[in-house]
Design a protein around this motif. Structure first.
Motif, PDB file in Angstrom:
ATOM      1  N   PHE A  22      93.113 110.951  48.645  1.00 32.78           N
ATOM      2  CA  PHE A  22      91.119 110.647  48.308  1.00 32.78           C
ATOM      3  C   PHE A  22      90.927 111.445  47.589  1.00 32.78           C
ATOM      4  O   PHE A  22      90.038 111.766  46.213  1.00 32.78           O
ATOM      5  N   LEU A  23      91.599 112.704  47.146  1.00 29.31           N
ATOM      6  CA  LEU A  23      90.737 114.395  46.490  1.00 29.31           C
ATOM      7  C   LEU A  23      91.421 114.232  44.855  1.00 29.31           C
ATOM      8  O   LEU A  23      91.108 115.012  44.305  1.00 29.31           O
ATOM      9  N   LEU A  24      92.417 113.329  44.888  1.00 28.26           N
ATOM     10  CA  LEU A  24      92.913 113.301  43.441  1.00 28.26           C
ATOM     11  C   LEU A  24      91.698 113.232  42.986  1.00 28.26           C
ATOM     12  O   LEU A  24      92.680 112.624  41.204  1.00 28.26           O
ATOM     13  N   CYS A  25      91.438 111.603  43.275  1.00 30.77           N
ATOM     14  CA  CYS A  25      90.281 110.480  42.154  1.00 30.77           C
ATOM     15  C   CYS A  25      89.420 111.245  42.621  1.00 30.77           C
ATOM     16  O   CYS A  25      88.066 110.302  43.385  1.00 30.77           O
ATOM     17  N   PRO A  26      88.343 111.727  41.853  1.00 28.92           N
ATOM     18  CA  PRO A  26      86.878 111.975  41.617  1.00 28.92           C
ATOM     19  C   PRO A  26      86.100 110.731  41.989  1.00 28.92           C
ATOM     20  O   PRO A  26      85.226 111.458  42.769  1.00 28.92           O
ATOM     21  N   PRO A  27      86.419 109.781  40.960  1.00 29.04           N
ATOM     22  CA  PRO A  27      85.570 108.928  41.187  1.00 29.04           C
ATOM     23  C   PRO A  27      85.587 108.399  43.083  1.00 29.04           C
ATOM     24  O   PRO A  27      83.695 107.906  43.642  1.00 29.04           O
ATOM     25  N   LEU A  28      86.407 108.009  43.821  1.00 28.83           N
ATOM     26  CA  LEU A  28      86.341 108.065  44.968  1.00 28.83           C
ATOM     27  C   LEU A  28      85.631 108.904  45.206  1.00 28.83           C
ATOM     28  O   LEU A  28      84.956 108.139  46.405  1.00 28.83           O
ATOM     29  N   TYR A  29      85.243 110.595  45.786  1.00 26.05           N
ATOM     30  CA  TYR A  29      84.587 111.004  46.317  1.00 26.05           C
ATOM     31  C   TYR A  29      83.473 111.261  46.398  1.00 26.05           C
ATOM     32  O   TYR A  29      82.113 111.600  47.015  1.00 26.05           O
ATOM     33  N   ARG A  30      82.848 110.972  45.187  1.00 26.03           N
ATOM     34  CA  ARG A  30      81.727 110.916  43.887  1.00 26.03           C
ATOM     35  C   ARG A  30      81.077 109.515  44.857  1.00 26.03           C
ATOM     36  O   ARG A  30      79.734 109.499  45.166  1.00 26.03           O
TER      37      ARG A  30
END
Length: 132
Positions: A22-30
């Motif tokens: 999850f933390l590898l993909c900024p659009p997801l956590y944002r």
């Protein structure tokens, strides 16, 4: 029948792996309201979580011999809670980090008190790797 610690350790390792991805993909956590100032920090945390996940998954295969690693993971969970909860409440990381920090605290408590009870080992034995 109570939930065995080896299963709890395994599934918390899977949880860590999911967080790492999850933390590898900024659009997801944002998208869920988490604000990490620079993607590199998210990737660094993801690397740590990936390693932690591997340790937990491997430890779950022979929990008695590898319980010390899980016990020390409890201490890391407490540190994560100490960082995430105030950062979520008073910082600009996002309120979503508060339940994540509370989850880390809960997992750490289960590790720290569940392992000695289930394995019949003392806290001292787990802390200093005296399980043999």
């Amino acid at each position: 029948m109570p939930f065995p610690m080896k299963h709890f350790v395994f599934w918390s390792g899977v949880y860590n792996a999911g967080l790492a991805l999850f933390l590898l993909c900024p659009p997801l956590y944002r998208g869920i309201g988490m604000n990490i100032c620079d993607p590199v920090w998210g990737w660094l945390i993801a690397g740590f979580l990936g390693f932690s996940s591997a340790v937990l998954l491997l430890a779950s295969r022979d929990l008695y011999r590898r319980a010390t690693f899980v016990y020390w993971e409890a201490l890391l969970r407490y540190i994560a809670a100490l960082v995430l909860i105030p950062a979520g409440l008073f910082g600009d990381v996002g309120l979503i980090t508060v339940p994540l920090g509370l989850g880390d605290l809960a997992i750490g408590l289960v590790y720290m008190f569940g392992l000695p009870k289930e394995l019949g080992l003392s806290h001292h034995a787990l802390l200093y790797d005296r399980v043999d």
